[in-house]
Write a protein that holds these residues in place. Sequence first.
Motif, PDB file in Angstrom:
ATOM      1  N   LYS A  56     -44.798 -20.016 -37.293  1.00 45.92           N
ATOM      2  CA  LYS A  56     -43.803 -18.819 -37.133  1.00 45.92           C
ATOM      3  C   LYS A  56     -44.322 -17.661 -37.572  1.00 45.92           C
ATOM      4  O   LYS A  56     -45.079 -17.586 -38.558  1.00 45.92           O
ATOM      5  N   LEU A  72     -45.205 -18.817 -27.545  1.00 51.04           N
ATOM      6  CA  LEU A  72     -45.067 -17.753 -28.371  1.00 51.04           C
ATOM      7  C   LEU A  72     -43.642 -17.390 -28.808  1.00 51.04           C
ATOM      8  O   LEU A  72     -43.184 -16.910 -29.862  1.00 51.04           O
ATOM      9  N   LEU A  73     -42.656 -17.690 -27.836  1.00 50.34           N
ATOM     10  CA  LEU A  73     -41.132 -17.418 -28.067  1.00 50.34           C
ATOM     11  C   LEU A  73     -40.610 -18.427 -28.948  1.00 50.34           C
ATOM     12  O   LEU A  73     -39.803 -18.045 -29.980  1.00 50.34           O
ATOM     13  N   THR A  99     -42.153 -19.567 -31.747  1.00 48.82           N
ATOM     14  CA  THR A  99     -42.684 -19.229 -32.915  1.00 48.82           C
ATOM     15  C   THR A  99     -42.552 -17.891 -33.192  1.00 48.82           C
ATOM     16  O   THR A  99     -42.955 -17.313 -34.266  1.00 48.82           O
ATOM     17  N   SER A 100     -41.919 -16.956 -32.308  1.00 42.13           N
ATOM     18  CA  SER A 100     -41.689 -15.536 -32.610  1.00 42.13           C
ATOM     19  C   SER A 100     -43.228 -14.931 -32.984  1.00 42.13           C
ATOM     20  O   SER A 100     -43.421 -14.109 -33.844  1.00 42.13           O
ATOM     21  N   SER A 101     -44.037 -15.448 -32.319  1.00 38.62           N
ATOM     22  CA  SER A 101     -45.552 -14.968 -32.369  1.00 38.62           C
ATOM     23  C   SER A 101     -45.811 -13.763 -31.467  1.00 38.62           C
ATOM     24  O   SER A 101     -45.232 -13.279 -30.556  1.00 38.62           O
ATOM     25  N   LYS A 102     -46.661 -12.970 -31.823  1.00 36.28           N
ATOM     26  CA  LYS A 102     -47.212 -11.832 -31.220  1.00 36.28           C
ATOM     27  C   LYS A 102     -48.680 -11.878 -30.625  1.00 36.28           C
ATOM     28  O   LYS A 102     -49.349 -12.565 -31.223  1.00 36.28           O
ATOM     29  N   LEU A 103     -48.866 -11.686 -29.378  1.00 30.81           N
ATOM     30  CA  LEU A 103     -50.208 -11.529 -28.860  1.00 30.81           C
ATOM     31  C   LEU A 103     -50.453 -10.039 -28.333  1.00 30.81           C
ATOM     32  O   LEU A 103     -49.928  -9.418 -27.440  1.00 30.81           O
ATOM     33  N   GLN A 104     -51.462  -9.465 -29.135  1.00 25.88           N
ATOM     34  CA  GLN A 104     -51.662  -8.062 -28.725  1.00 25.88           C
ATOM     35  C   GLN A 104     -53.114  -7.947 -28.202  1.00 25.88           C
ATOM     36  O   GLN A 104     -54.171  -8.192 -28.937  1.00 25.88           O
ATOM     37  N   GLY A 105     -53.086  -7.390 -26.985  1.00 22.60           N
ATOM     38  CA  GLY A 105     -54.569  -7.174 -26.351  1.00 22.60           C
ATOM     39  C   GLY A 105     -54.949  -5.660 -27.139  1.00 22.60           C
ATOM     40  O   GLY A 105     -54.055  -4.942 -27.273  1.00 22.60           O
ATOM     41  N   LEU A 110     -40.525 -10.753 -25.550  1.00 16.06           N
ATOM     42  CA  LEU A 110     -40.433 -12.042 -24.980  1.00 16.06           C
ATOM     43  C   LEU A 110     -39.047 -12.805 -25.671  1.00 16.06           C
ATOM     44  O   LEU A 110     -39.338 -13.244 -26.845  1.00 16.06           O
ATOM     45  N   CYS A 111     -37.965 -12.676 -24.736  1.00 15.18           N
ATOM     46  CA  CYS A 111     -36.793 -13.148 -25.309  1.00 15.18           C
ATOM     47  C   CYS A 111     -36.222 -14.333 -24.956  1.00 15.18           C
ATOM     48  O   CYS A 111     -35.701 -15.196 -25.464  1.00 15.18           O
ATOM     49  N   SER A 138     -52.066  -4.241 -24.343  1.00 17.19           N
ATOM     50  CA  SER A 138     -50.608  -4.606 -24.306  1.00 17.19           C
ATOM     51  C   SER A 138     -50.280  -5.230 -25.293  1.00 17.19           C
ATOM     52  O   SER A 138     -51.191  -6.427 -25.629  1.00 17.19           O
ATOM     53  N   LYS A 139     -48.975  -5.443 -25.597  1.00 14.60           N
ATOM     54  CA  LYS A 139     -48.401  -6.427 -26.764  1.00 14.60           C
ATOM     55  C   LYS A 139     -47.353  -7.139 -26.037  1.00 14.60           C
ATOM     56  O   LYS A 139     -46.507  -6.888 -25.518  1.00 14.60           O
ATOM     57  N   LEU A 140     -47.306  -8.691 -26.584  1.00 14.70           N
ATOM     58  CA  LEU A 140     -46.680  -9.576 -26.023  1.00 14.70           C
ATOM     59  C   LEU A 140     -45.697  -9.959 -27.250  1.00 14.70           C
ATOM     60  O   LEU A 140     -46.439 -10.897 -28.027  1.00 14.70           O
ATOM     61  N   GLN A 141     -44.495  -9.867 -27.551  1.00 19.37           N
ATOM     62  CA  GLN A 141     -44.053 -10.248 -28.734  1.00 19.37           C
ATOM     63  C   GLN A 141     -42.796 -11.444 -28.466  1.00 19.37           C
ATOM     64  O   GLN A 141     -41.875 -10.988 -28.231  1.00 19.37           O
ATOM     65  N   GLY A 142     -42.947 -12.763 -28.933  1.00 18.02           N
ATOM     66  CA  GLY A 142     -41.767 -13.360 -28.934  1.00 18.02           C
ATOM     67  C   GLY A 142     -40.955 -13.115 -30.101  1.00 18.02           C
ATOM     68  O   GLY A 142     -41.320 -12.635 -31.044  1.00 18.02           O
ATOM     69  N   PHE A 143     -39.575 -13.211 -29.797  1.00 23.18           N
ATOM     70  CA  PHE A 143     -38.765 -13.008 -30.940  1.00 23.18           C
ATOM     71  C   PHE A 143     -37.472 -13.981 -30.810  1.00 23.18           C
ATOM     72  O   PHE A 143     -37.078 -14.446 -29.743  1.00 23.18           O
ATOM     73  N   ILE A 144     -36.818 -14.011 -31.959  1.00 29.46           N
ATOM     74  CA  ILE A 144     -35.242 -14.578 -31.903  1.00 29.46           C
ATOM     75  C   ILE A 144     -34.381 -13.582 -32.770  1.00 29.46           C
ATOM     76  O   ILE A 144     -35.115 -13.065 -33.788  1.00 29.46           O
TER      77      ILE A 144
END
Lengths: 332, 332
Positions: A235, A263-264, A266-272, B241-242, B268-274
Amino acid sequence: MNTKTILLASRPVGVPTAAQFQFETRAVPASAAGQVLLKTLYVSVDPYMRGRMSAAKSYVAPFAVGEPISGGVVAEVVESHGAQLPVGSVVVGNLPWQEYSVADASAVQRVPADQAPASYFLGLLGMPGLTAYFGLLDICQPKAGETVVVSGAAGAVGSIVGQLAKIQGCRVVGTAGSDEKVAYLKELGFDEAINYKTTSDLAGALAAAAPNGVDCYFDNVGGAITDAVYDLLNKHARIALCGQISTYNATEAPVGPRPEGKLLKTSSKLQGFIVSDYHARWPEGVKKLTEWYAAGQLKGEETVTEGFDQIPAAFLGLFQGENTGKAVVKVA
Amino acid sequence: MNTKTILLASRPVGVPTAAQFQFETRAVPASAAGQVLLKTLYVSVDPYMRGRMSAAKSYVAPFAVGEPISGGVVAEVVESHGAQLPVGSVVVGNLPWQEYSVADASAVQRVPADQAPASYFLGLLGMPGLTAYFGLLDICQPKAGETVVVSGAAGAVGSIVGQLAKIQGCRVVGTAGSDEKVAYLKELGFDEAINYKTTSDLAGALAAAAPNGVDCYFDNVGGAITDAVYDLLNKHARIALCGQISTYNATEAPVGPRPEGKLLKTSSKLQGFIVSDYHARWPEGVKKLTEWYAAGQLKGEETVTEGFDQIPAAFLGLFQGENTGKAVVKVA
């Protein structure tokens, strides 16, 4: 005065070869007011340069066909019309692959060559060190006790990332492409190191090496290693996306398992990112890296190739995994 | 006293059907000290519930087979042993799909039913509103003049995201699955809306709708729409990322173009979240959403299905794109 130079002869399709490089002898122009004549000491070869050999738009402009290739270079000032750079000072800058070149004094940066080997300003105390520093500490923000995975861990950036993560008190797992590299990672203090080329069950090996899951992932490689790490994310995991060397020579758009669902969940972040995103904070990074190096907490491994003529071979070797640590070419 | 209840009869493989739901009549236990007897007014049906129907680990525990399905419910207190919740008050909580249920007073939250229609506390002023608020404003942080793309734009969350982005002064582009939804998005103030089902060149349509590139992407859908948006990212783009409704019913791990290279080239940033990631800040979100709603700046569209027995059909309709705005079922 003449200098050898290396031009981009043609754009590669797929894996680049020696045919992409053309040696030429050119006249070095006289240096004018505010300029310096530089003698190249070390040339940096880096995976990101593969991107500049293609015409596609990216974060740095493509090299022009028929023009000198350029990149990180450490050089000595041999003639100076710039007061702040006396003859004999050592500088680093983005310079052409030449034995000699002329540059504006303001376009290069003097380095404290008494504090570390000159080549380190292309590695541990240069762009790779800063890339590791900001990618790990700003994007991943690892906490003591967390698990950090690094792909391409024996490379210029990865080997520093792993050491920085150990300084932060993390469990550190690295992947690399030979048993020698794996042994080297253990020497550097990595808790676990995996030879991804010889491991039959990469996902299983990673899961075993990260029994508490993965909190931070510093990705230099992409592809199958990355797919396997995504399945282990805890998470709120943080992924610093630094490189994708597994795809740089691809001739078709790479396809793989979609990561978004993982990623969704686990609410994870992927940042280039690229090191220039942190330009304003470079002095902070250099200061900290230099302190850790002086204290013996950071080691600067290098693979040094000798001779100007060997620059293309050293570059091509990056994609064969020939280097451990920073790949540099000693020119003079 | 008895109540109808809806149990999970079996776990779906692929697209869920009516066979997954079993109606049963159960006795409602007497409410004890600290508890309330609740009469269900509205039941929320949401795409994320598809995930809970599977056994796979995710951010919320799976529903148990043979047990009542539960989710967001607005209910009226009809019997109270909890001083803070007088009879007649309206509450929202995570409650079973039942006409009546007993809950701890501390497990539900009273809502100001005089300020908005009761069902809005399942939508604009509830979880979907908070999801839109934090995903857009905290993860994407759109600036005036930037371009925001929203997939699933006519859905419960997407329709609020688009309105919030307009409040921020952005150019807003939405994708949806029918001409009626596209027309609705234009009514809401979206600058451009694309029917992804009838557009032959989705990538071209998105590029035309976002001539300055994409700074923020709020993704509810995934798949081909997302692939096309990734190709339009500006430097330092932010992706919230919803949801990934295009993949929720997939029976094999979804495969597609790898996004990492595109994220890397653009930093760029890709951020999963809830929404529960922001639990501590919910009061702030509710306050702001309520203010904008009261000021007429936010509209709360709903698709209301009537009747307890229609809950499964309303849920299944989510995956056929039947709802515009929040899908709720009016029970009493």
